[in-house]
Enzyme design. Structure first.
Site, PDB file in Angstrom:
ATOM      1  N   GLY A  32      86.561  55.072  42.832  1.00 48.67           N
ATOM      2  CA  GLY A  32      85.549  54.594  41.897  1.00 48.67           C
ATOM      3  C   GLY A  32      86.131  54.140  40.567  1.00 48.67           C
ATOM      4  O   GLY A  32      87.330  53.961  40.423  1.00 48.67           O
ATOM      5  N   GLY A  75      95.883  48.836  48.116  1.00 50.29           N
ATOM      6  CA  GLY A  75      96.612  48.027  47.140  1.00 50.29           C
ATOM      7  C   GLY A  75      98.082  48.383  47.095  1.00 50.29           C
ATOM      8  O   GLY A  75      98.455  49.560  47.232  1.00 50.29           O
ATOM      9  N   SER A 103      92.276  52.555  36.861  1.00 51.33           N
ATOM     10  CA  SER A 103      91.182  53.325  36.261  1.00 51.33           C
ATOM     11  C   SER A 103      91.715  54.207  35.139  1.00 51.33           C
ATOM     12  O   SER A 103      91.010  54.494  34.178  1.00 51.33           O
ATOM     13  CB  SER A 103      90.501  54.190  37.320  1.00 51.33           C
ATOM     14  OG  SER A 103      90.148  53.405  38.443  1.00 51.33           O
ATOM     15  N   ARG A 104      92.971  54.644  35.259  1.00 54.20           N
ATOM     16  CA  ARG A 104      93.543  55.543  34.246  1.00 54.20           C
ATOM     17  C   ARG A 104      93.914  54.808  32.958  1.00 54.20           C
ATOM     18  O   ARG A 104      94.217  55.472  31.955  1.00 54.20           O
ATOM     19  CB  ARG A 104      94.759  56.274  34.810  1.00 54.20           C
ATOM     20  CG  ARG A 104      94.402  57.295  35.883  1.00 54.20           C
ATOM     21  CD  ARG A 104      95.554  58.228  36.216  1.00 54.20           C
ATOM     22  NE  ARG A 104      95.130  59.368  37.018  1.00 54.20           N
ATOM     23  CZ  ARG A 104      95.227  59.437  38.347  1.00 54.20           C
ATOM     24  NH1 ARG A 104      95.726  58.427  39.023  1.00 54.20           N
ATOM     25  NH2 ARG A 104      94.818  60.512  38.994  1.00 54.20           N
ATOM     26  N   HIS A 115      90.419  46.790  42.511  1.00 54.01           N
ATOM     27  CA  HIS A 115      89.582  47.200  43.651  1.00 54.01           C
ATOM     28  C   HIS A 115      88.819  45.997  44.196  1.00 54.01           C
ATOM     29  O   HIS A 115      88.688  45.828  45.413  1.00 54.01           O
ATOM     30  CB  HIS A 115      88.549  48.249  43.211  1.00 54.01           C
ATOM     31  CG  HIS A 115      89.129  49.499  42.629  1.00 54.01           C
ATOM     32  ND1 HIS A 115      89.058  49.792  41.285  1.00 54.01           N
ATOM     33  CD2 HIS A 115      89.778  50.542  43.209  1.00 54.01           C
ATOM     34  CE1 HIS A 115      89.633  50.968  41.065  1.00 54.01           C
ATOM     35  NE2 HIS A 115      90.085  51.441  42.205  1.00 54.01           N
ATOM     36  N   LEU A 168      85.531  51.210  39.352  1.00 54.40           N
ATOM     37  CA  LEU A 168      86.128  50.026  39.972  1.00 54.40           C
ATOM     38  C   LEU A 168      86.443  48.934  38.950  1.00 54.40           C
ATOM     39  O   LEU A 168      85.706  48.727  37.993  1.00 54.40           O
ATOM     40  CB  LEU A 168      85.186  49.479  41.049  1.00 54.40           C
ATOM     41  CG  LEU A 168      84.796  50.478  42.147  1.00 54.40           C
ATOM     42  CD1 LEU A 168      83.883  49.798  43.171  1.00 54.40           C
ATOM     43  CD2 LEU A 168      86.027  51.055  42.833  1.00 54.40           C
ATOM     44  N   GLN A 216     101.849  55.136  48.627  1.00 52.75           N
ATOM     45  CA  GLN A 216     100.643  55.457  49.404  1.00 52.75           C
ATOM     46  C   GLN A 216     100.458  54.461  50.548  1.00 52.75           C
ATOM     47  O   GLN A 216     100.143  54.845  51.683  1.00 52.75           O
ATOM     48  CB  GLN A 216      99.429  55.433  48.478  1.00 52.75           C
ATOM     49  CG  GLN A 216      98.092  55.465  49.177  1.00 52.75           C
ATOM     50  CD  GLN A 216      96.947  55.551  48.176  1.00 52.75           C
ATOM     51  OE1 GLN A 216      96.704  56.586  47.595  1.00 52.75           O
ATOM     52  NE2 GLN A 216      96.257  54.441  47.955  1.00 52.75           N
ATOM     53  N   ILE A 264      96.910  43.554  41.079  1.00 49.12           N
ATOM     54  CA  ILE A 264      96.166  42.752  40.099  1.00 49.12           C
ATOM     55  C   ILE A 264      96.489  43.296  38.708  1.00 49.12           C
ATOM     56  O   ILE A 264      96.472  44.511  38.493  1.00 49.12           O
ATOM     57  CB  ILE A 264      94.642  42.814  40.378  1.00 49.12           C
ATOM     58  CG1 ILE A 264      94.346  42.361  41.808  1.00 49.12           C
ATOM     59  CG2 ILE A 264      93.873  41.985  39.354  1.00 49.12           C
ATOM     60  CD1 ILE A 264      94.736  40.930  42.138  1.00 49.12           C
ATOM     61  N   LYS A 271      96.303  46.800  36.555  1.00 51.67           N
ATOM     62  CA  LYS A 271      94.983  47.383  36.324  1.00 51.67           C
ATOM     63  C   LYS A 271      94.915  48.752  36.985  1.00 51.67           C
ATOM     64  O   LYS A 271      95.398  48.942  38.093  1.00 51.67           O
ATOM     65  CB  LYS A 271      93.897  46.468  36.897  1.00 51.67           C
ATOM     66  CG  LYS A 271      93.694  45.227  36.044  1.00 51.67           C
ATOM     67  CD  LYS A 271      92.514  44.411  36.493  1.00 51.67           C
ATOM     68  CE  LYS A 271      92.436  43.109  35.732  1.00 51.67           C
ATOM     69  NZ  LYS A 271      91.567  43.186  34.560  1.00 51.67           N
TER      70      LYS A 271
HETATM   71  P1  AMP Z   1      92.014  54.242  43.473  1.00 53.98           P
HETATM   72  O1  AMP Z   1      90.561  54.107  43.166  1.00 53.98           O
HETATM   73  O2  AMP Z   1      92.891  54.285  42.273  1.00 53.98           O
HETATM   74  O3  AMP Z   1      92.281  55.344  44.473  1.00 53.98           O
HETATM   75  O4  AMP Z   1      92.418  52.908  44.215  1.00 53.98           O
HETATM   76  C1  AMP Z   1      91.759  52.487  45.382  1.00 53.98           C
HETATM   77  C2  AMP Z   1      92.529  51.356  46.008  1.00 53.98           C
HETATM   78  O5  AMP Z   1      92.599  50.268  45.081  1.00 53.98           O
HETATM   79  C3  AMP Z   1      93.973  51.744  46.357  1.00 53.98           C
HETATM   80  O6  AMP Z   1      94.326  51.176  47.607  1.00 53.98           O
HETATM   81  C4  AMP Z   1      94.746  51.120  45.216  1.00 53.98           C
HETATM   82  O7  AMP Z   1      96.088  50.798  45.555  1.00 53.98           O
HETATM   83  C5  AMP Z   1      93.939  49.869  44.939  1.00 53.98           C
HETATM   84  N1  AMP Z   1      94.216  49.384  43.587  1.00 53.98           N
HETATM   85  C6  AMP Z   1      94.093  50.080  42.427  1.00 53.98           C
HETATM   86  N2  AMP Z   1      94.498  49.333  41.374  1.00 53.98           N
HETATM   87  C7  AMP Z   1      94.898  48.145  41.879  1.00 53.98           C
HETATM   88  C8  AMP Z   1      95.445  46.955  41.314  1.00 53.98           C
HETATM   89  N3  AMP Z   1      95.664  46.829  40.011  1.00 53.98           N
HETATM   90  N4  AMP Z   1      95.727  45.928  42.157  1.00 53.98           N
HETATM   91  C9  AMP Z   1      95.524  46.049  43.487  1.00 53.98           C
HETATM   92  N5  AMP Z   1      95.025  47.130  44.079  1.00 53.98           N
HETATM   93  C10 AMP Z   1      94.717  48.173  43.298  1.00 53.98           C
END
Ligand code: AMP
Length: 285
Positions: free
Chosen positions: A32, A148, A187-188, A38, A34, A154, A177, A185
């Protein structure tokens, strides 16, 4: 129309309806809050599959003691609006109690690939990721699942788990991205103060430096990581956790010269916020 499901039963019901209609299913697992990173995964899934499920779940089993489980940012209304605008069919937003039985006793341990890089400071993290992703695979039964490259270790681990446990699905990796100044990018990123946000750009500058050296023919991993460390050392707010070049196949440090596809990854604390970035490189491409 995008539907919200809070229970496993609701997801299964939607999925069986789609299966009866002969539709293909894509899954985008997220925690989330997002953003465009995402969204790029959801866009790719919507492009490839008839029906897309986005899971929004801050997974407790992948957080260690003292990590940011409680403070992890949450905004479900925003997340739902983004999923709806991107064309997702269903957003799965369970409570932890829906996914985890109090007396659950089955675990997944990812050996070897989880021991280096982020696994050193987050020893239970990837086992928790594998557990929740395996459960989501069993609940949603997607044809394709989207991850991602932002979380490169991961991504390699999920591909290995899918192979080892014979999940009948394809893992699709999607590019990182970035913000306009290069910061990946995340969330943190919302944890960063204004000064820290400016300092955080040093991660992508170090990554660009390493990628350029590799692309220009440098094959000594230490020469590349040393140059990247020098870029990071120029930023007083940056506290380096690791700068490493590992094999994509086994996630072990490359000894000798680079002669196979590698992952170059960094983790850096800016203030109290831990940020990661990386690039893949194939010397034979
Ligand atoms: P998270 O919500 O951080 O667990 O991320 C969910 C998915 O989004 C994971 O597969 C991440 O690798 C992907 N993701 C997060 N940030 C980015 C980004 N900047 N570019 C591409 N994918 C991302």
């Amino acid at each position: 129309m995008t539907v919200v499901a809070h229970t496993i039963a609701e997801v299964r019901q939607a999925v069986s309806q789609w299966r009866r209609e002969g539709k293909t299913i894509g899954l985008v697992p997220t925690m989330g809050y997002l953003h465009e990173g995402h969204q790029s995964l959801i866009d790719q899934a919507v492009h490839d599959c008839d029906c897309v499920v986005v899971s929004v779940f801050v997974n407790p089993t992948q957080f260690g003691p003292g990590e940011d489980l409680e403070s992890y940012p949450r905004d479900f209304n925003h997340d739902f609006a983004l999923c709806e605008a991107a064309g997702a069919a269903l957003v799965f937003h369970p409570e932890p109690e829906e996914l985890y039985y109090p007396n659950r006793s089955t675990t997944i341990h990812m050996a070897e690939l989880s021991e280096e890089l982020c696994g050193k400071s987050r020893p239970i993290h990837f086992d928790g990721v594998c557990l929740v992703v395996a459960k989501l695979f069993n609940i949603v039964t997607p044809d394709k699942a989207y991850f991602g490259q932002k979380d490169a270790q991961q991504l390699l681990i999920i591909k290995r788990m899918v192979r080892d446990l014979n999940f009948p699905l394809e893992v699709v990796g999607c590019p990182i991205i970035r913000e306009a100044d290069g910061l990946a990018k995340s969330s943190r990123n919302t944890y960063l103060s204004e000064a820290e946000r400016q300092a955080a750009v040093v991660l992508s500058r170090a990554i660009a430096c390493g990628r350029e050296l590799a692309a220009s023919g440098e094959r000594d991993p230490h020469a590349i990581t040393q140059a990247m460390r020098e870029v990071l050392a120029g930023e007083p707010l940056a506290d380096v956790e690791y700068v490493e070049i590992v094999s994509q196949a086994c996630v072990k440090p490359v000894e000798g010269l680079i002669d196979e596809p590698i992952l170059c990854a960094i983790a850096v604390r800016i203030g109290t916020t831990r940020l990661i970035d990386n690039f893949f490189f194939d010397p034979n491409a």
